[in-house]
Design a protein around this motif. Sequence first.
Motif, PDB file in Angstrom:
ATOM      1  N   UNK A 125      54.427  -1.553 135.041  1.00 46.27           N
ATOM      2  CA  UNK A 125      53.731  -0.332 134.648  1.00 46.27           C
ATOM      3  C   UNK A 125      54.483   0.891 135.151  1.00 46.27           C
ATOM      4  N   UNK A 126      54.470   1.940 134.313  1.00 44.02           N
ATOM      5  CA  UNK A 126      55.172   3.165 134.686  1.00 44.02           C
ATOM      6  C   UNK A 126      54.689   4.316 133.835  1.00 44.02           C
ATOM      7  N   UNK A 127      55.592   5.273 133.601  1.00 47.17           N
ATOM      8  CA  UNK A 127      55.217   6.435 132.781  1.00 47.17           C
ATOM      9  C   UNK A 127      56.144   6.584 131.584  1.00 47.17           C
ATOM     10  N   UNK A 128      57.009   5.594 131.384  1.00 50.32           N
ATOM     11  CA  UNK A 128      58.082   5.731 130.402  1.00 50.32           C
ATOM     12  C   UNK A 128      57.802   4.920 129.139  1.00 50.32           C
ATOM     13  N   UNK A 129      57.788   5.587 127.988  1.00 47.73           N
ATOM     14  CA  UNK A 129      57.642   4.895 126.695  1.00 47.73           C
ATOM     15  C   UNK A 129      58.921   4.137 126.373  1.00 47.73           C
ATOM     16  N   UNK A 130      58.793   2.939 125.827  1.00 43.79           N
ATOM     17  CA  UNK A 130      59.988   2.150 125.494  1.00 43.79           C
ATOM     18  C   UNK A 130      60.166   2.107 123.970  1.00 43.79           C
ATOM     19  N   UNK A 131      61.351   2.499 123.466  1.00 39.72           N
ATOM     20  CA  UNK A 131      61.579   2.453 122.006  1.00 39.72           C
ATOM     21  C   UNK A 131      61.579   1.012 121.476  1.00 39.72           C
ATOM     22  N   UNK A 132      61.394   0.845 120.147  1.00 43.39           N
ATOM     23  CA  UNK A 132      61.347  -0.511 119.564  1.00 43.39           C
ATOM     24  C   UNK A 132      62.669  -1.257 119.713  1.00 43.39           C
ATOM     25  N   UNK A 133      62.574  -2.591 119.873  1.00 42.87           N
ATOM     26  CA  UNK A 133      63.775  -3.435 119.918  1.00 42.87           C
ATOM     27  C   UNK A 133      63.802  -4.397 118.737  1.00 42.87           C
ATOM     28  N   UNK A 134      62.691  -4.475 117.981  1.00 45.18           N
ATOM     29  CA  UNK A 134      62.601  -5.441 116.897  1.00 45.18           C
ATOM     30  C   UNK A 134      61.937  -6.731 117.346  1.00 45.18           C
ATOM     31  N   UNK A 135      61.701  -6.881 118.649  1.00 50.30           N
ATOM     32  CA  UNK A 135      61.041  -8.085 119.159  1.00 50.30           C
ATOM     33  C   UNK A 135      60.115  -7.667 120.307  1.00 50.30           C
ATOM     34  N   UNK A 136      59.046  -6.946 119.913  1.00 53.58           N
ATOM     35  CA  UNK A 136      58.211  -6.294 120.922  1.00 53.58           C
ATOM     36  C   UNK A 136      56.771  -6.791 120.894  1.00 53.58           C
ATOM     37  N   UNK A 137      56.059  -6.383 121.930  1.00 49.54           N
ATOM     38  CA  UNK A 137      54.625  -6.633 122.013  1.00 49.54           C
ATOM     39  C   UNK A 137      53.938  -5.302 122.309  1.00 49.54           C
ATOM     40  N   UNK A 138      52.682  -5.194 121.936  1.00 46.67           N
ATOM     41  CA  UNK A 138      51.915  -3.985 122.225  1.00 46.67           C
ATOM     42  C   UNK A 138      50.601  -4.381 122.878  1.00 46.67           C
ATOM     43  N   UNK A 139      50.167  -3.583 123.845  1.00 47.86           N
ATOM     44  CA  UNK A 139      48.864  -3.802 124.484  1.00 47.86           C
ATOM     45  C   UNK A 139      47.987  -2.580 124.215  1.00 47.86           C
ATOM     46  N   UNK A 140      46.750  -2.833 123.814  1.00 49.54           N
ATOM     47  CA  UNK A 140      45.816  -1.716 123.572  1.00 49.54           C
ATOM     48  C   UNK A 140      44.465  -2.003 124.255  1.00 49.54           C
ATOM     49  N   UNK A 141      43.700  -0.928 124.499  1.00 44.34           N
ATOM     50  CA  UNK A 141      42.299  -1.069 124.910  1.00 44.34           C
ATOM     51  C   UNK A 141      41.461  -0.433 123.811  1.00 44.34           C
ATOM     52  N   UNK A 142      40.426  -1.131 123.375  1.00 48.15           N
ATOM     53  CA  UNK A 142      39.543  -0.583 122.328  1.00 48.15           C
ATOM     54  C   UNK A 142      38.101  -0.737 122.757  1.00 48.15           C
ATOM     55  N   UNK A 143      37.293   0.291 122.523  1.00 53.48           N
ATOM     56  CA  UNK A 143      35.849   0.092 122.673  1.00 53.48           C
ATOM     57  C   UNK A 143      35.194   0.346 121.324  1.00 53.48           C
ATOM     58  N   UNK A 144      34.279  -0.556 120.967  1.00 55.69           N
ATOM     59  CA  UNK A 144      33.598  -0.474 119.675  1.00 55.69           C
ATOM     60  C   UNK A 144      32.141  -0.122 119.948  1.00 55.69           C
ATOM     61  N   UNK A 145      31.457   0.408 118.944  1.00 56.24           N
ATOM     62  CA  UNK A 145      30.031   0.685 119.153  1.00 56.24           C
ATOM     63  C   UNK A 145      29.284  -0.656 119.208  1.00 56.24           C
ATOM     64  N   UNK A 146      28.173  -0.644 119.939  1.00 56.82           N
ATOM     65  CA  UNK A 146      27.451  -1.879 120.221  1.00 56.82           C
ATOM     66  C   UNK A 146      26.573  -2.278 119.034  1.00 56.82           C
ATOM     67  N   UNK A 147      27.209  -2.779 117.969  1.00 56.12           N
ATOM     68  CA  UNK A 147      26.439  -3.146 116.775  1.00 56.12           C
ATOM     69  C   UNK A 147      26.930  -4.497 116.251  1.00 56.12           C
ATOM     70  N   UNK A 148      26.098  -5.197 115.475  1.00 56.78           N
ATOM     71  CA  UNK A 148      26.529  -6.506 114.983  1.00 56.78           C
ATOM     72  C   UNK A 148      27.799  -6.389 114.141  1.00 56.78           C
ATOM     73  N   UNK A 149      28.700  -7.335 114.341  1.00 58.37           N
ATOM     74  CA  UNK A 149      29.928  -7.373 113.534  1.00 58.37           C
ATOM     75  C   UNK A 149      31.030  -6.462 114.033  1.00 58.37           C
ATOM     76  N   UNK A 150      30.837  -5.811 115.185  1.00 55.69           N
ATOM     77  CA  UNK A 150      31.852  -4.857 115.672  1.00 55.69           C
ATOM     78  C   UNK A 150      33.177  -5.568 115.953  1.00 55.69           C
ATOM     79  N   UNK A 151      33.102  -6.748 116.583  1.00 56.75           N
ATOM     80  CA  UNK A 151      34.330  -7.468 116.916  1.00 56.75           C
ATOM     81  C   UNK A 151      35.041  -7.923 115.636  1.00 56.75           C
ATOM     82  N   UNK A 152      34.256  -8.335 114.660  1.00 56.82           N
ATOM     83  CA  UNK A 152      34.814  -8.755 113.379  1.00 56.82           C
ATOM     84  C   UNK A 152      35.579  -7.594 112.739  1.00 56.82           C
TER      85      UNK A 152
END
Length: 364
Positions: free
Chosen positions: A269-296
């Motif tokens: 972990x740091x403060x530096x964005x890494x440009x694409x290499x063509x073989x990358x992974x991405x991590x995200x955090x998402x919050x959805x509203x608390x309703x049926x089917x939100x995860x879907x």
Amino acid sequence: MSEQELKALRVRIDSLDEKILELISDRARCAEEVARVKTASLAEGEKPVFYRPEREAAVLKRVMERNKGPLGNEEMARLFREIMSSCLALEEPLKIAYLGPEGTFTQAAAMKHFGHAVISRPMAAIDEVFREVAAGAVNFGVVPVENSTEGAVSHTLDSFLEHDMVICGEVELRIHHHLLVGENTKTDSITRIYSHAQSLAQCRKWLDAHYPNVERVAVSSNAEAAKRVKGEWNSAAIAGDMAANLYGLTRLAEKIEDRPDNSTRFLMIGNQEVPPTGDDKTSIIVSMSNKPGALHELLVPFHDNGIDLTRIETRPSRSGKWTYVFFIDFVGHHRDPLIKAVLEKISQEAVALKVLGSYPKAVL
Ligand SMILES: O=C(O)C(=O)C[C@]1(C(=O)O)C=C[C@@H](O)C=C1
């Protein structure tokens, strides 16, 4: 083999070593030049970016692709990893905070990813690693995020909710645990076994079979467990090779983890964005509203665009009772047009979406 033959081979090795030495020095001088170029082309007030994870991943991959043996690809890449680490140290010695104390698997992960030519600082807790990076006291931090036997490291996930961090790399480490004792331990009178809670859990079946009535004491790290055992005659520790060597303990039983493929994944972990290499992974955090089917709703755009999810984890959001956030890892870079479109689609439905970072897939 005759003495004569051996002598001739050693003369050849000496001459090859001289060439390797010269070539490594040439490479190091090139890195110094790179530093000069990076510093010369800066705008007013801009800081040079010496560490380039995308370039390092490309260098290591190239080495592995071109390697013809007899050394294996991993072995060869590890050698180049160290050469590059030393070259970077000529440009700027990286400061790395990791979950300590010395001898933890996290320290081993930090060395595997950055090499040994770094200034590394052990921290007492995961949150401290995050704070050290946020304060700018170090360039990067290293924290465990998931184990193949025991699942998520919740302290790390929760720390992402509290700090603004960029993930710039990942590394996976095979985790072998040993039962360790000190010089003064009476091995037939062990009444207590120390280890980190995750490690005790990863060896649960082995402990049930071999030490069913011995107290299991969870401490802050495996290295801390090893440290404690040194001064006690009736206790043992579960820890890895680094801790065993550091504290001079003996392996009473080796590789006692319940699953032979037991591995842990760590994040840089740091403060530096890494440009694409063509073989990358991405991590995200998402919050959805608390309703049926939100995860879907959240998962459909990934499915529709054929994006490979590598992990999904749920944690309490900490901002309301029974509300949750999803930690999602997937293959691709957030600057790829397809990924960009998917993230836009999700953000239309989500209460909040944060990209934690895109980074090269672990090479080593
Ligand atoms: O190519 C660069 O930007 C360099 O700084 C050189 C180099 C290397 O030794 O190959 C060193 C450090 C960077 O992290 C990446 C690569």
